[in-house]
Write an enzyme that holds these catalytic residues in place. Structure first.
Site, short mmCIF file in Angstrom:
data_model
loop_
_atom_site.label_atom_id
_atom_site.label_comp_id
_atom_site.label_asym_id
_atom_site.label_seq_id
_atom_site.Cartn_x
_atom_site.Cartn_y
_atom_site.Cartn_z
N TYR A 172 -1.42 55.65 24.68
CA TYR A 172 -2.19 54.72 23.84
C TYR A 172 -1.47 53.38 23.73
CZ TYR A 172 -4.39 52.84 19.58
OH TYR A 172 -5.04 52.05 18.65
N VAL A 205 -6.11 52.34 10.05
CA VAL A 205 -7.44 52.20 9.45
C VAL A 205 -8.03 53.60 9.34
CG1 VAL A 205 -9.70 51.10 9.63
CG2 VAL A 205 -7.68 49.95 10.61
N THR A 207 -10.27 55.92 9.95
CA THR A 207 -11.44 56.26 10.77
C THR A 207 -11.20 57.63 11.41
OG1 THR A 207 -10.54 55.34 12.82
CG2 THR A 207 -11.73 53.81 11.39
N1 LIG Z 1 -7.94 53.55 13.28
C1 LIG Z 1 -6.78 52.93 13.34
O1 LIG Z 1 -5.80 53.28 12.63
C2 LIG Z 1 -6.59 51.76 14.26
C3 LIG Z 1 -5.45 50.95 14.07
C4 LIG Z 1 -5.25 49.86 14.91
C5 LIG Z 1 -6.20 49.56 15.89
N2 LIG Z 1 -7.27 50.37 16.06
C6 LIG Z 1 -8.22 50.03 17.12
O2 LIG Z 1 -9.48 49.84 16.54
C7 LIG Z 1 -10.50 50.07 17.53
C8 LIG Z 1 -11.60 50.93 16.91
O3 LIG Z 1 -11.05 52.18 16.56
P1 LIG Z 1 -11.57 53.07 15.35
O4 LIG Z 1 -10.40 53.36 14.48
O5 LIG Z 1 -12.79 52.47 14.75
O6 LIG Z 1 -11.89 54.41 16.13
P2 LIG Z 1 -13.24 55.27 16.30
O7 LIG Z 1 -13.88 55.44 14.98
O8 LIG Z 1 -12.82 56.45 17.08
O9 LIG Z 1 -14.15 54.31 17.17
C9 LIG Z 1 -13.87 54.09 18.53
C10 LIG Z 1 -15.10 53.45 19.16
O10 LIG Z 1 -14.86 53.31 20.58
C11 LIG Z 1 -15.94 53.93 21.27
N3 LIG Z 1 -15.53 54.51 22.53
C12 LIG Z 1 -14.59 55.48 22.71
N4 LIG Z 1 -14.53 55.83 24.01
C13 LIG Z 1 -15.46 55.05 24.65
C14 LIG Z 1 -15.87 54.95 26.00
N5 LIG Z 1 -15.33 55.71 26.95
N6 LIG Z 1 -16.84 54.06 26.31
C15 LIG Z 1 -17.41 53.29 25.34
N7 LIG Z 1 -17.05 53.34 24.05
C16 LIG Z 1 -16.09 54.22 23.71
C17 LIG Z 1 -16.43 55.03 20.32
O11 LIG Z 1 -17.78 55.37 20.57
P3 LIG Z 1 -18.27 56.66 21.39
O12 LIG Z 1 -17.34 57.80 21.07
O13 LIG Z 1 -19.66 56.82 20.90
O14 LIG Z 1 -18.21 56.24 22.83
C18 LIG Z 1 -16.33 54.33 18.98
O15 LIG Z 1 -17.47 53.54 18.75
C19 LIG Z 1 -9.77 50.74 18.72
O16 LIG Z 1 -9.61 49.80 19.75
C20 LIG Z 1 -8.42 51.13 18.15
O17 LIG Z 1 -7.41 51.14 19.14
C21 LIG Z 1 -7.51 51.45 15.26
#
Ligand SMILES: NC(=O)c1ccc[n+]([C@@H]2O[C@H](COP(=O)([O-])OP(=O)(O)OC[C@H]3O[C@@H](n4cnc5c(N)ncnc54)[C@H](OP(=O)(O)O)[C@@H]3O)[C@@H](O)[C@H]2O)c1
Length: 273
Positions: A172, A205, A207
């Site tokens: 990651y 975050v 999620t």
């Molecule tokens: N949560 C945290 O703590 C955190 C912290 C720092 C940064 N981030 C970043 O924030 C962003 C969003 O993450 P989140 O926390 O909201 O996670 P999440 O709830 O798991 O959402 C991830 C999103 O990416 C989509 N996705 C995953 N695989 C995909 C694929 N192969 N093709 C197209 N879409 C895909 C998922 O939709 P589907 O499964 O429907 O495809 C979902 O809409 C990510 O880039 C993550 O690295 C998260």
């Protein structure tokens, strides 16, 4: 909200009028819009008048987000696409109308130690495909149009890219770092051509992405709505990056503590590996 969360994550200032000026009537391609941060951002940008193109794999969930945006008076269309599939990415690009703003938010995290990963080439392959190759391809393909339209790119990155890499998150961390480096390297040329480019270095975050890690249950974390406001603020300010205030000086501190970090992380691996 607990006091510690309020101190660590003060609510970003975000004027509805300025957000509407930044995104109203603009075509916004938002990846990863079906869950979490992307879902919250879709609702926020939809209320501000953006014309949204929402991308993710889970078609029924994407449709539900689309319907919620439209029910709140916004405009959205859903495009189901697996961004790890290069042919699907090319088909998406070919079908897009002119885009003003790209928010690269789709992401996949894997927590797995090295010794548990040795027979799993897919861990590196999938994270690189989604977290690096797809967004780099999208920025490249949309670049000329973004230049013509004075557009914008925002990347949703992780605050720990500014810190020493934690054991267990190699695939990651490396894939997120790859796109971060790529975007930082092309940013000067984008900005010189009138395309804003910014990165949101988000802390934890709350999620589904962090749900499998029980240790995070009791750790302060932003809400998805809060993270969406942070990203929206970058769209308004067109700045190079946002990071939590407490990561001020993180790069310098990270370099200074590296010798200590190398010892502490080996000790951690001996105990937990
Ligand atoms: N949560 C945290 O703590 C955190 C912290 C720092 C940064 N981030 C970043 O924030 C962003 C969003 O993450 P989140 O926390 O909201 O996670 P999440 O709830 O798991 O959402 C991830 C999103 O990416 C989509 N996705 C995953 N695989 C995909 C694929 N192969 N093709 C197209 N879409 C895909 C998922 O939709 P589907 O499964 O429907 O495809 C979902 O809409 C990510 O880039 C993550 O690295 C998260």
């Amino acid at each position: 909200m607990p006091l510690l969360d309020r101190i660590l994550f003060p609510r970003p200032r975000l004027s509805d009028a300025r957000l509407r000026r930044a995104v109203g009537g603009r075509t916004v391609l938002l990846t990863g819009a079906s869950f979490g941060i992307g879902e919250a951002l879709a609702l926020l940008l939809g209320r501000a008048g953006a014309a949204l193109i929402l991308v993710a794999r889970t078609a029924d969930k994407l449709d539900a987000v689309c319907d919620a945006v439209v029910a709140a008076g916004g405009q959205a269309m859903a495009v189901a696409c697996d961004l790890t599939d290069p042919a699907a990415v090319e088909a998406l690009i070919a079908a897009l109308p002119p885009v003003d703003i790209l928010v690269s938010n789709a992401g996949k995290s894997i927590r797995r130690g090295f010794w548990a990963s040795t027979g799993r080439p897919q861990d590196v392959g999938r994270t690189i495909a989604l977290n690096y190759t797809a967004p780099a391809r999208l920025v490249s393909a949309l670049g000329p149009g973004l230049r013509d339209r004075g557009g914008q790119v925002v990347s949703v990155a992780a605050a720990n890219l500014l810190l020493p890499p934690p054991p267990g998150w190699a695939a990651y961390q490396a894939s997120k770092a790859a796109f971060d480096q790529w975007l930082r390297a092309v940013r000067p040329e984008l900005v010189a051509a009138g395309v804003a480019a910014g990165t949101a270095y988000l802390p934890l975050v709350r999620t589904r992405m962090i749900a499998p890690t029980a240790a995070y249950d009791r750790v302060p974390a932003m809400t998805p709505d809060h993270a969406a406001r942070v990203i929206a603020r970058l769209l308004v300010t067109r700045r190079a990056y946002w990071r939590p205030w407490w990561l001020f000086g993180a790069a310098a501190a990270s370099a200074a503590i590296r010798p200590l970090w190398e010892r502490v992380s080996v000790a951690w691996a001996k105990r937990h590996g």
